[in-house]
Motif scaffolding. Structure first.
Motif, PDB file in Angstrom:
ATOM      1  N   SER A  26     -41.926 -63.327  61.404  1.00 12.51           N
ATOM      2  CA  SER A  26     -42.013 -61.893  61.109  1.00 12.51           C
ATOM      3  C   SER A  26     -41.478 -61.049  62.251  1.00 12.51           C
ATOM      4  O   SER A  26     -41.087 -59.900  62.048  1.00 12.51           O
ATOM      5  CB  SER A  26     -43.470 -61.512  60.845  1.00 12.51           C
TER       6      SER A  26
ATOM      7  N   ASP B 110     -38.183 -59.286  54.595  1.00 11.95           N
ATOM      8  CA  ASP B 110     -38.402 -57.854  54.768  1.00 11.95           C
ATOM      9  C   ASP B 110     -39.057 -57.327  53.496  1.00 11.95           C
ATOM     10  O   ASP B 110     -38.449 -57.326  52.429  1.00 11.95           O
ATOM     11  CB  ASP B 110     -37.045 -57.167  55.013  1.00 11.95           C
ATOM     12  N   HIS B 111     -40.308 -56.883  53.605  1.00 13.59           N
ATOM     13  CA  HIS B 111     -41.059 -56.412  52.447  1.00 13.59           C
ATOM     14  C   HIS B 111     -40.652 -55.015  51.994  1.00 13.59           C
ATOM     15  O   HIS B 111     -41.161 -54.516  50.997  1.00 13.59           O
ATOM     16  CB  HIS B 111     -42.558 -56.421  52.760  1.00 13.59           C
TER      17      HIS B 111
ATOM     18  N   LEU C 104     -41.402 -52.124  53.211  1.00  7.60           N
ATOM     19  CA  LEU C 104     -42.583 -51.255  53.161  1.00  7.60           C
ATOM     20  C   LEU C 104     -42.625 -50.231  54.302  1.00  7.60           C
ATOM     21  O   LEU C 104     -43.347 -49.245  54.208  1.00  7.60           O
ATOM     22  CB  LEU C 104     -43.864 -52.099  53.217  1.00  7.60           C
TER      23      LEU C 104
ATOM     24  N   SER D 175     -39.101 -51.811  59.410  1.00  6.11           N
ATOM     25  CA  SER D 175     -38.812 -53.086  58.752  1.00  6.11           C
ATOM     26  C   SER D 175     -37.409 -53.571  59.102  1.00  6.11           C
ATOM     27  O   SER D 175     -37.191 -54.763  59.375  1.00  6.11           O
ATOM     28  CB  SER D 175     -38.935 -52.939  57.229  1.00  6.11           C
TER      29      SER D 175
ATOM     30  N   VAL E 190     -41.608 -55.542  47.785  1.00  7.23           N
ATOM     31  CA  VAL E 190     -42.937 -56.095  47.537  1.00  7.23           C
ATOM     32  C   VAL E 190     -43.832 -55.089  46.816  1.00  7.23           C
ATOM     33  O   VAL E 190     -44.644 -55.468  45.964  1.00  7.23           O
ATOM     34  CB  VAL E 190     -43.582 -56.549  48.861  1.00  7.23           C
TER      35      VAL E 190
ATOM     36  N   LEU F 140     -51.021 -55.404  47.976  1.00  2.03           N
ATOM     37  CA  LEU F 140     -49.791 -55.625  48.750  1.00  2.03           C
ATOM     38  C   LEU F 140     -49.843 -56.916  49.555  1.00  2.03           C
ATOM     39  O   LEU F 140     -48.845 -57.627  49.682  1.00  2.03           O
ATOM     40  CB  LEU F 140     -49.542 -54.435  49.683  1.00  2.03           C
ATOM     41  N   GLU F 141     -51.021 -57.228  50.115  1.00  9.11           N
ATOM     42  CA  GLU F 141     -51.136 -58.430  50.945  1.00  9.11           C
ATOM     43  C   GLU F 141     -50.892 -59.694  50.113  1.00  9.11           C
ATOM     44  O   GLU F 141     -50.142 -60.589  50.518  1.00  9.11           O
ATOM     45  CB  GLU F 141     -52.509 -58.488  51.607  1.00  9.11           C
TER      46      GLU F 141
ATOM     47  N   GLY G 153     -47.191 -59.812  48.996  1.00  9.04           N
ATOM     48  CA  GLY G 153     -46.316 -60.208  50.101  1.00  9.04           C
ATOM     49  C   GLY G 153     -46.397 -61.694  50.383  1.00  9.04           C
ATOM     50  O   GLY G 153     -45.378 -62.354  50.641  1.00  9.04           O
ATOM     51  N   ARG G 154     -47.617 -62.245  50.328  1.00 14.35           N
ATOM     52  CA  ARG G 154     -47.799 -63.674  50.579  1.00 14.35           C
ATOM     53  C   ARG G 154     -47.065 -64.505  49.516  1.00 14.35           C
ATOM     54  O   ARG G 154     -46.368 -65.472  49.841  1.00 14.35           O
ATOM     55  CB  ARG G 154     -49.283 -64.016  50.582  1.00 14.35           C
TER      56      ARG G 154
ATOM     57  N   ARG H 218     -43.243 -64.303  50.150  1.00 15.92           N
ATOM     58  CA  ARG H 218     -42.822 -65.086  51.321  1.00 15.92           C
ATOM     59  C   ARG H 218     -42.768 -66.577  51.005  1.00 15.92           C
ATOM     60  O   ARG H 218     -41.800 -67.266  51.330  1.00 15.92           O
ATOM     61  CB  ARG H 218     -43.772 -64.840  52.501  1.00 15.92           C
TER      62      ARG H 218
END
Length: 462
Positions: free
Chosen positions: A26, A56-57, A59, A64, A89, A100-101, A104-105, A108
């Motif tokens: 990251s 790159d999310h 966000l 970013s 994302v 969002l978490e 995003g996971r 990825r």
């Protein structure tokens, strides 16, 4: 720090000989340290078998883009190929109904799995040798435990972060975040700080910034003692998981997009083991089912003792009892009814999802070999026969009976689940039912002492 990470990797066999590694970077301190350790040879000679992936999310705008540029520059400095993926994302989270978490996971790991496959293919190595290296630390491990303790979780959730899960490995899981920064600072190495990590409106950030410091002010060794506790929980959880997987193999029938639990056998398990067995079986057929909430699993446990149970579940699943079983399948996944077709003698009718029906000539004295075969008088039928699905109002005169019986009652008496009735072949001669495959033959078409020619009908189930 390097010694702890190396020992963790060796203990869990994270990097076997010939491993190909995709490092998720990251730009933060932890992932930068992980990449530098990988390149340094701390986990063995991985030269030429490391790739960097940065997602790159989209966000944080310019921040970013700056993170991505930093990772690209770091990879170039260390002579490691790097791929940067930009993915919205926030839009994905909205479409899938995720926070969002979690979104995003998922993103990825999806790209990491693709990159791992591509890397091993490029190297001509088996995909089983691919590893996805992630930089979770002991602090992340403890924070996850506290978050799940606060929001509610069973033993499998409270064990925290697994050192190895599939191809994902976490060699820094025994290292404190402060030790990572000290190690980087001693080397004069730089990293990026994500401002959102300080946003205490997010549960993890609050646990990190406010809860954990309060606990450690009273119990300075909290992280280390918690790690030991989590190891014990993990060992016990692994043992129970092995038992549950064995019960799932014995007490459930698992097929693509469908699981059937034997209600009588499941009733012999303790409630705790039944929960684990349900999860173990469902996860094989439906990977998303591993994230079913406790209330859904509890509902299924209750359903195992009900004669009539039906409930919709998350991830497009539906559970309902079918006589001696509790079945879980995708909503709308029922097979299509049999389309009407003709059956010559001899001949063969392909019924698609319902299998195949075969007709052949036979001696009058031949007896059916299985319940999926029937022998009828060839001179009492008109060829071609018709094969289709049950129709409303269908009746048959079963062998030895003077009167007729509804096909609906035949299915009920034989405990054929509703979903299977449309794919149970019905053989007809004109408007009369000759045979309901696997269940009953009409008395009108039976073989008698006067029979000169016979026909065997055989159903090859799918």
């Amino acid at each position: 720090m390097a010694d702890i990470a190396r020992a963790t990797a060796l203990e869990h066999g994270m990097f076997p000989e010939g491993a190909a590694v995709v490092a998720l970077v990251s730009g933060g301190a932890d992932s930068v340290a992980l990449l530098r350790l990988l390149v340094s040879g701390a986990f063995g000679d991985l030269q030429g078998r490391i790739r960097v992936l940065h997602v790159d999310h989209m966000l944080r705008g310019a921040d970013s883009l700056a993170d991505a540029a930093f990772v690209e520059a770091l990879a170039a400095e260390l002579s490691v190929p790097c791929r940067v993926v930009r993915y919205d994302v926030a839009d994905f989270a909205e479409q899938e109904g995720l926070n969002l978490e979690d979104a995003g996971r998922r993103v990825r790991y999806r790209f990491a799995e693709q990159e791992a496959d591509a890397l091993t293919d490029e190297l001509g190595a088996p995909r089983s040798r691919a590893r996805i290296a992630v930089a979770h630390t002991l602090d992340d491990h403890v924070e996850t435990f506290l978050m799940r303790l606060l929001t509610g979780a069973g033993a499998s959730g409270l064990r925290g972060i697994r050192p190895v899960r599939g191809r994902v490995v976490r060699p820094l899981l025994g290292v404190r975040r402060s030790e990572v920064r000290e190690w980087l600072a001693a080397q004069g190495a730089e990293w990026r700080e994500d401002a959102t990590n300080a946003d205490t409106a997010r549960t993890r950030a609050w646990v990190r910034a406010e809860l954990l410091p309060v606990i450690e002010s009273r119990f300075p060794s909290f992280a280390q003692t918690t790690e030991r506790t989590l190891r014990i929980l993990a060992d016990e959880d692994d043992l129970l998981a092995e038992m549950a997987e064995a019960f799932a193999r014995d007490f459930a029938t698992v097929a693509p997009e469908r699981v059937e639990f034997d209600k009588a056998r499941m009733a012999t398990l303790s409630r705790a083991m039944a929960r684990r067995t349900v999860r173990a079986a469902l996860t094989v057929a439906f990977p998303d089912a591993g994230r079913l909430e406790a209330e859904h699993v509890e509902a299924l446990i209750e359903g195992l003792s009900c004669e009539s149970f039906a409930r919709d579940l998350p991830f497009g699943l539906r559970a309902e009892t079918e006589y001696a079983t509790l079945a879980v399948s995708r909503r709308g996944h029922a097979p299509a009814p049999i389309e009407p077709c003709l059956l010559e003698v001899p001949g063969r009718a392909d019924l698609g999802a319902a299998g195949v029906l075969v007709a052949r000539h036979a001696e009058p004295g031949e007896m059916p070999a299985t319940r999926d075969a029937a022998v009828v008088d060839a001179d009492r039928i008109e060829v071609p026969l018709v094969v289709d699905a049950p129709r409303p109002g269908d009746r048959i005169r079963p062998l030895g009976m003077a009167g007729t019986k509804k096909l609906h009652d035949v299915f009920v008496d034989a405990k054929v689940p509703r979903r299977l009735r449309p794919v149970t072949p019905v053989v007809r001669c004109g408007d009369e039912v000759v045979w309901v495959a696997g269940l009953v033959t009409s008395d009108r078409f039976k073989v008698t002492a006067a029979t000169q020619r016979a026909v065997v009908l055989e159903w090859e189930r799918p």
